[in-house]
Write an enzyme that holds these catalytic residues in place. Sequence first.
Site, PDB file in Angstrom:
ATOM      1  N   ALA A  34     -14.106  10.218  37.740  1.00 21.08           N
ATOM      2  CA  ALA A  34     -13.971   8.787  38.035  1.00 21.08           C
ATOM      3  C   ALA A  34     -14.683   7.940  36.987  1.00 21.08           C
ATOM      4  O   ALA A  34     -14.170   6.898  36.555  1.00 21.08           O
ATOM      5  CB  ALA A  34     -14.537   8.483  39.423  1.00 21.08           C
TER       6      ALA A  34
ATOM      7  N   TYR B 229     -17.724  12.581  37.893  1.00 18.54           N
ATOM      8  CA  TYR B 229     -17.564  12.611  36.440  1.00 18.54           C
ATOM      9  C   TYR B 229     -16.170  12.114  36.046  1.00 18.54           C
ATOM     10  O   TYR B 229     -16.019  11.285  35.144  1.00 18.54           O
ATOM     11  CB  TYR B 229     -17.788  14.028  35.924  1.00 18.54           C
ATOM     12  CG  TYR B 229     -17.647  14.169  34.426  1.00 18.54           C
ATOM     13  CD1 TYR B 229     -18.671  13.777  33.573  1.00 18.54           C
ATOM     14  CD2 TYR B 229     -16.476  14.700  33.864  1.00 18.54           C
ATOM     15  CE1 TYR B 229     -18.536  13.895  32.195  1.00 18.54           C
ATOM     16  CE2 TYR B 229     -16.341  14.827  32.497  1.00 18.54           C
ATOM     17  CZ  TYR B 229     -17.375  14.422  31.670  1.00 18.54           C
ATOM     18  OH  TYR B 229     -17.235  14.539  30.305  1.00 18.54           O
TER      19      TYR B 229
END
Length: 253
Positions: A158, A156
């Site tokens: 990233a 999430y």
Amino acid sequence: MRLENKTAIITGAGDLDGIGAAIAQGYSREGAKVVIADIQDGSDVVSKLEENGGEAIFVKTNVTDREDCAALVGATIDEFGGVDVLVNNAAKFKGLTTSFMDISASEWNSVMEVNTGGPFNCIQAVCPVMMKNNRGKIINTASSTVFEGAPMSPHYVASKGAVIALTRSLARALGGAGINVNTLAPGFTQTSAGKMMQENVGVPIEEILLQMRSLKRTPTADDLVGTAIFLASDDSDFMTGQVLLCDGGVSFN
């Protein structure tokens, strides 16, 4: 009214208790015509906007499907004649993990496909209209977790970091066409989805963040609306490529 005569598409706005729906209500109050785009039914949100005197439609949209995104823009033009604002709010959160080693390739890819691929698809679909008119506001939703380096949801985090990078790249690419591209980065917000996630993971997320937060109260979706209106309005005409953190001072960019 700051958004009078403007039309805004807001993805992921089908949940009445969600961030997208709160932004939709704020835009409607400011005079915008609103398109609710979601993979789930958004007719309740449309009804609420109409009850309060607004103009709105719902278009079922899977943001990972480019044809769906193109159809969304087409439906918006058919109904309201154009697109002035795009809010890329649709997102996928797969929960917290004790180790990044537990994340499968399919889970990683599915989060990236929605959170990063979705905004890219919607921007590609809407840009020809905005470029023709030599104006437009694109608002991508990231997350303050990018700045916190939250360790329990690396896919999430990233994906939202990629949204910020995409914003900066497209701000350069689209500035000459009069299109502003900015990012709104909320923190953990007390929506129905946020409450459910906190219950499922068994971690007192809000209690932890409250200790870190400079403003000592729990944020709601309404706390993001003013910033979202600013980014959609003429008030932000000379701002592009920027990230506006709206998390009560948990993180500083």
